[in-house]
Write an enzyme that holds these catalytic residues in place. Structure first.
Site, PDB file in Angstrom:
ATOM      1  N   LYS A  10       0.847  -1.194   0.000  1.00 10.27           N
ATOM      2  CA  LYS A  10       0.000   0.000   0.000  1.00 10.27           C
ATOM      3  C   LYS A  10       0.889   1.253   0.000  1.00 10.27           C
ATOM      4  CE  LYS A  10      -3.575  -2.427   2.713  1.00 10.27           C
ATOM      5  NZ  LYS A  10      -4.442  -2.370   3.905  1.00 10.27           N
ATOM      6  N   ARG A 114      -0.176 -14.658   4.140  1.00  3.93           N
ATOM      7  CA  ARG A 114      -1.014 -14.078   5.208  1.00  3.93           C
ATOM      8  C   ARG A 114      -0.280 -14.162   6.554  1.00  3.93           C
ATOM      9  NH1 ARG A 114      -5.650 -11.008   4.546  1.00  3.93           N
ATOM     10  NH2 ARG A 114      -6.547 -11.905   6.422  1.00  3.93           N
ATOM     11  N   THR A 120      -4.519  -7.947  10.958  1.00  2.00           N
ATOM     12  CA  THR A 120      -4.953  -6.673  10.363  1.00  2.00           C
ATOM     13  C   THR A 120      -4.489  -5.469  11.182  1.00  2.00           C
ATOM     14  OG1 THR A 120      -6.924  -7.820   9.568  1.00  2.00           O
ATOM     15  CG2 THR A 120      -6.988  -5.411   9.564  1.00  2.00           C
ATOM     16  N   ARG A 131       3.548  -6.595   9.435  1.00  2.00           N
ATOM     17  CA  ARG A 131       2.756  -5.542  10.093  1.00  2.00           C
ATOM     18  C   ARG A 131       3.208  -5.330  11.536  1.00  2.00           C
ATOM     19  NH1 ARG A 131      -3.117  -7.516   7.752  1.00  2.00           N
ATOM     20  NH2 ARG A 131      -3.153  -6.248   5.858  1.00  2.00           N
ATOM     21  N   ASN A 151      -1.282  -0.403   7.407  1.00  2.00           N
ATOM     22  CA  ASN A 151      -0.684  -1.700   7.747  1.00  2.00           C
ATOM     23  C   ASN A 151       0.118  -2.294   6.585  1.00  2.00           C
ATOM     24  OD1 ASN A 151      -2.813  -2.437   6.156  1.00  2.00           O
ATOM     25  ND2 ASN A 151      -3.909  -3.574   7.747  1.00  2.00           N
ATOM     26  N   HIS A 154      -1.535  -5.479   1.523  1.00  2.00           N
ATOM     27  CA  HIS A 154      -2.761  -6.259   1.378  1.00  2.00           C
ATOM     28  C   HIS A 154      -2.336  -7.650   0.923  1.00  2.00           C
ATOM     29  CE1 HIS A 154      -6.694  -7.584  -0.109  1.00  2.00           C
ATOM     30  NE2 HIS A 154      -5.974  -8.128  -1.081  1.00  2.00           N
TER      31      HIS A 154
HETATM   32  N1  LIG Z   1     -11.848  -0.242  11.707  1.00  4.16           N
HETATM   33  C1  LIG Z   1     -10.993   0.039  10.733  1.00  4.16           C
HETATM   34  N2  LIG Z   1     -10.521   1.303  10.627  1.00  4.16           N
HETATM   35  C2  LIG Z   1      -9.686   1.632   9.649  1.00  4.16           C
HETATM   36  N3  LIG Z   1      -9.228   0.769   8.724  1.00  4.16           N
HETATM   37  C3  LIG Z   1      -9.649  -0.508   8.775  1.00  4.16           C
HETATM   38  C4  LIG Z   1     -10.548  -0.932   9.783  1.00  4.16           C
HETATM   39  N4  LIG Z   1     -10.795  -2.253   9.590  1.00  4.16           N
HETATM   40  C5  LIG Z   1     -10.072  -2.626   8.506  1.00  4.16           C
HETATM   41  N5  LIG Z   1      -9.372  -1.590   8.012  1.00  4.16           N
HETATM   42  C6  LIG Z   1      -8.527  -1.567   6.798  1.00  4.16           C
HETATM   43  O1  LIG Z   1      -9.170  -2.379   5.848  1.00  4.16           O
HETATM   44  C7  LIG Z   1      -8.269  -3.358   5.329  1.00  4.16           C
HETATM   45  C8  LIG Z   1      -9.050  -4.575   4.897  1.00  4.16           C
HETATM   46  O2  LIG Z   1      -9.605  -5.189   6.031  1.00  4.16           O
HETATM   47  P1  LIG Z   1      -9.522  -6.785   6.209  1.00  4.16           P
HETATM   48  O3  LIG Z   1      -9.775  -7.446   4.890  1.00  4.16           O
HETATM   49  O4  LIG Z   1     -10.416  -7.137   7.350  1.00  4.16           O
HETATM   50  O5  LIG Z   1      -8.014  -6.971   6.708  1.00  4.16           O
HETATM   51  P2  LIG Z   1      -6.747  -7.697   6.069  1.00  4.16           P
HETATM   52  O6  LIG Z   1      -6.012  -6.616   5.276  1.00  4.16           O
HETATM   53  O7  LIG Z   1      -5.928  -8.154   7.244  1.00  4.16           O
HETATM   54  O8  LIG Z   1      -7.230  -8.823   5.211  1.00  4.16           O
HETATM   55  C9  LIG Z   1      -7.258  -3.540   6.436  1.00  4.16           C
HETATM   56  O9  LIG Z   1      -6.017  -4.032   5.980  1.00  4.16           O
HETATM   57  C10 LIG Z   1      -7.138  -2.141   7.011  1.00  4.16           C
HETATM   58  O10 LIG Z   1      -6.215  -1.353   6.273  1.00  4.16           O
HETATM   59 MG   LIG Z   2      -8.697  -8.756   3.694  1.00  2.15          MG
END
Ligand SMILES: Nc1ncnc2c1ncn2[C@@H]1O[C@H](COP(=O)(O)OP(=O)(O)O)[C@@H](O)[C@H]1O
Ligand SMILES: [Mg+2]
Length: 187
Positions: A10, A114, A120, A131, A151, A154
């Site tokens: 990102k 992952r 996350t 992360r 973070n 993706h």
């Molecule tokens: N409550 C939140 N506030 C801000 N950003 C969030 C929140 N929840 C998720 N995100 C963002 O959305 C992305 C996608 O969420 P998710 O698919 O659940 O996580 P991951 O990237 O670990 O697969 C996360 O990587 C994060 O950047």
């Molecule tokens: Mg995701």
């Protein structure tokens, strides 16, 4: 089993010059990069990447609610409302700066990437994960700033998502087939 997955650095990862270290971690684990580019994404591609998928938006909302609950702060919005809001933040963020999508290939690549990516929320991500090692953001800090959690990367969640996400960023002919020199020692 050999799999392919999408790993996308990102804008925070690119601005912080962490692309090389991210790739090193992937390569050190025995996986290989079979496609890569640096791009400034447009809104169309960002919307296709963060597709309007109800199940995913609800899961994003539920993870957020769980984190707030643990801190003792109640949230009034439904999981879907939170997820929809985050999706908009994510699209805005993705188009705001450079991103580096890449296709990673190797044995169990989806779950291993992952694992290396970590949870996350950087605050709770395993300290040896990308992360956990390079970020310190949290749900609440991000929400207070009305922005997505920074973070770094993706990573596709499962096989179906990986296939869909790879096709969003790459044409089939952009994926390169080759053998790592150490493959016979690893497998
Ligand atoms: N409550 C939140 N506030 C801000 N950003 C969030 C929140 N929840 C998720 N995100 C963002 O959305 C992305 C996608 O969420 P998710 O698919 O659940 O996580 P991951 O990237 O670990 O697969 C996360 O990587 C994060 O950047
Ligand atoms: Mg995701």
């Amino acid at each position: 089993m050999i799999e392919r997955t999408l790993l996308l650095v990102k804008p925070d990862g690119v601005y912080r010059s962490l692309v090389g270290r991210i790739i090193s971690k992937i390569e050190d684990a025995g996986l290989k990069v079979v496609a890569i580019k640096i791009v400034k994404a447009d809104r169309k591609i960002a919307g296709e990447h963060y597709i309007e998928d109800r199940e995913w938006m609800v899961s994003v909302g539920n993870k957020t609610i769980a984190s707030y609950k643990e801190k003792g702060t109640p949230l009034n919005d439904t999981a879907l409302e939170i997820g929809m809001r985050i999706r908009n933040f994510l699209i805005e963020y993705l188009v705001s700066g450079p991103v580096v999508p890449m296709v990673i290939e190797g044995n169990e690549a989806i779950s291993i990437v992952r694992k290396l990516t970590g949870a996350t929320e950087p605050k709770r991500a395993d300290p040896s994960s990308l992360r956990g090692m390079y970020c310190s953001d949290s749900y609440q800090f991000a929400d207070d700033g009305k922005r997505p959690i920074r973070n770094l990367v993706h990573a596709s969640e499962d096989k179906k998502t990986a296939d869909r996400e790879i096709a969003v960023w790459f044409k089939n002919k952009e994926l390169v087939e080759y053998k790592r020199a150490d493959e016979t020692a690893m497998y």
